[in-house]
Enzyme design. Structure first.
Site, PDB file in Angstrom:
ATOM      1  N   TRP B 101       0.824  -1.206   0.000  1.00 28.67           N
ATOM      2  CA  TRP B 101       0.000   0.000   0.000  1.00 28.67           C
ATOM      3  C   TRP B 101       0.856   1.253   0.000  1.00 28.67           C
ATOM      4  O   TRP B 101       0.534   2.245  -0.668  1.00 28.67           O
ATOM      5  CB  TRP B 101      -0.986  -0.018   1.174  1.00 28.67           C
ATOM      6  N   ASP B 169      -0.669   7.179   6.422  1.00 23.72           N
ATOM      7  CA  ASP B 169      -1.788   6.280   6.123  1.00 23.72           C
ATOM      8  C   ASP B 169      -1.859   5.294   7.282  1.00 23.72           C
ATOM      9  O   ASP B 169      -0.984   4.445   7.432  1.00 23.72           O
ATOM     10  CB  ASP B 169      -1.525   5.555   4.798  1.00 23.72           C
ATOM     11  N   LYS B 193     -11.066  -1.459   8.979  1.00 23.67           N
ATOM     12  CA  LYS B 193     -10.222  -2.343   9.769  1.00 23.67           C
ATOM     13  C   LYS B 193     -10.649  -2.205  11.241  1.00 23.67           C
ATOM     14  O   LYS B 193     -11.178  -3.125  11.819  1.00 23.67           O
ATOM     15  CB  LYS B 193      -8.748  -1.972   9.624  1.00 23.67           C
TER      16      LYS B 193
END
Lengths: 359, 359
Positions: B101, B169, B193
């Site tokens: 990511w 992030d 999440k």
């Protein structure tokens, strides 16, 4: 639980079936021991559901999966204002401006390139759909907004645009009536009026048109990203997609778009009939009757004080969402697919009573 | 309803309180006679809820509302890869690449301008957090990814970046431990999440930094649009925001981030202890113990056949989501905030048993 008469402009009332099925799926999705908020978007159960939702939608719209892709995207229709122009505005695009949202779509495109207003009803406060327009036969596309939530006008049929691809923002009357959807190269709609909760925007795109799309776009703005990954490039808005899926089942159960349209015509007639009968008291915003929306009905009363009183008394009768959009004031009743006939009837009865008490 | 042991990497398990409260709110939101999918985002009830969610979040993070704005956006963290660079990449930006990511965030920025990889653990298959990096003191910002969902590494403290603004992030370990959040100019996290369902991404942004942001951005990509309109420029993802709101209440009830961290350490210890004890059989992906994630634990078994058998037998014991990410294979257990202690214990017990039967 007592449900109110919900005339909200969006987010708006959903079918009771969809509400109850979604509540149950939050607790447990299809017997998986996980709720719809908790299951992987890569699981076989989710995959089967999203594929069925796409197939049901195309079937309802009478479109072929060979020709069209169905995408579920975040960011709302406002993000589509940007994505449409980013992908397809190369030389020049035409916009027919029939209200606030159509204007915003145009303005976003104009920031990126040569977007032209080819017709507008702004001069008459958006109280009708333009009957003529000045289309460029070489335009990359022409963009329309099929229903105008704030002012209450609606395209009853899609315009002929010859060889110029047609793009339609159908957010506020999506799947409320049959259209010849195959006329469009791209259709988009925020779900939160007729097809689900906010948080997902549905995009239906003619796959062959991608050959003409701009290259080198940011990943998330590029329709190719989402077409190639069947809407699962990254984690999609899973619960809103589930509620959309249940709404497709409800539309099919109701008998498809012809049946839905009849239902919507009946509801709107209750209210428009009162407006027409007491036209000195209830001043409908849309003067051209054929342009009246079946989804959003806007009118004024003789004074702002009476409008306030109207909203207040309606609320006491369990009718909510009747205050006009903050940009125009007045009264607005949104009568989306899921609004029951009884709610429209209750409002019409109240309007007559209110007229008699306040004329 | 029997709930499974849910080790999904995201969307993932949510607290049972949040699940039940959301199911109830789908039927009726705060006694309004409308569900959370059906109420206007401009209603006073929704407004009170979203403002409380913002305030609770800042309180949990120990940040001030004078300094930071909280935004709720669609499109996922992948859209933030684009928005961060669009708004703040002017001359050059540094990216520390610690996984898939992080690399995607870097690549998106590199499409827009001069983005540099200032450190990477790619050479060692992302099995650790780089300990040194080559920061440009004049960079517009430095970007990190605090937890790596696929490989299972985690920044235990935020790096010192001097005068260079830090962007993080935090999608996969957001609110799972205390951080010195005030070190960051911008934090973003997909909700799915630790803090809610998919469909909403939380952005916390230092308002004063906007003075340095690029001008003339597309409306929806411009953080100014959303800050100025307090996340209500257009219709936000209402239900995901509600579930986020309930998750903030749950974190507060649990005792805040210190208590949450202790809970997460206990759960991870169950599993890491087995990996360490049977290290010839369970090969943990992350070799540097201090870099081990409390959220995602990745390991291999001696063969792909054994891995398949492991996943299958675990599933028979009601443990789901244990298959490693399709890009790396193996086994992965995600142990987010809402995973109960009993689930981690059940997995650890099964691992011992499986070892004994298959060593």
């Amino acid at each position: 639980m007592t449900r109110v008469h919900n005339f909200n402009a969006g987010p708006a009332i959903l079918p009771l079936d969809v509400v109850q099925e979604t509540a149950a799926a939050v607790l447990d999705f299809n017997g998986t021991g996980m709720g719809i908020m908790e299951i992987s978007h890569r699981s076989k159960e989710f995959d089967a559901m999203i594929k069925e939702a796409q197939a049901d939608l195309l079937s309802i719209m009478n479109l072929s999966a060979d020709e069209y892709a169905v995408l579920f995207l975040g960011g709302g229709a406002s993000m589509q204002f940007l994505m449409v122009a980013s992908n397809f505005l190369k030389t020049s695009a035409d916009y027919i401006v029939t209200g606030v949202w159509a204007k915003k779509a145009y303005e976003e495109a104009a920031m990126l390139g040569d977007a032209k207003v080819s017709a507008s009803s702004k001069e008459t406060k958006f109280n009708q759909i333009p009957k003529t327009w000045n289309l460029n036969p070489d335009a990359d596309y022409v963009h329309i907004t099929t229903n105008n939530t704030i002012y209450g006008t609606e395209w009853k049929t899609l315009p002929e645009t010859g060889n110029v691809p047609l793009v339609a923002d159908m957010s506020s009357n999506f799947l409320s009536r049959p259209y010849d959807f195959g006329k469009c190269n791209l259709i988009y709609a925020g779900a939160q009026k007729n097809v689900g909760p906010s948080g997902v925007t549905i995009v239906i795109i003619k796959k062959s048109w991608m050959e003409k799309a701009n290259e080198k776009l940011p990943t998330m703005l590029n329709y190719r990203t989402h077409i190639d990954n069947e809407s699962l490039f990254n984690t999609p808005p899973c619960l809103p997609i589930y509620a959309f899926h249940r709404t497709m089942k409800w539309i099919l159960k109701m008998g498809g778009l012809e049946a839905i349209q009849l239902h919507n015509e009946k509801k709107a007639a209750y209210i428009y009939d009162v407006i027409d009968k007491y036209s000195d008291f209830y001043k409908g915003h849309v003067v051209v009757k054929e342009d009246r929306s079946l989804m959003n009905i806007s009118w004024n009363l003789p004074s702002a004080e009476l409008e306030e009183k109207f909203v207040k008394e309606a609320k006491a009768l369990n009718m909510v969402g009747l205050k006009g959009h903050r940009s125009v004031g007045g009264i607005r009743a949104s009568t989306y697919n899921a609004l029951p006939l009884e709610s429209a009837e209750a409002l019409a009865n109240f309007m007559v009573e209110f007229y008699n008490n306040n004329k």
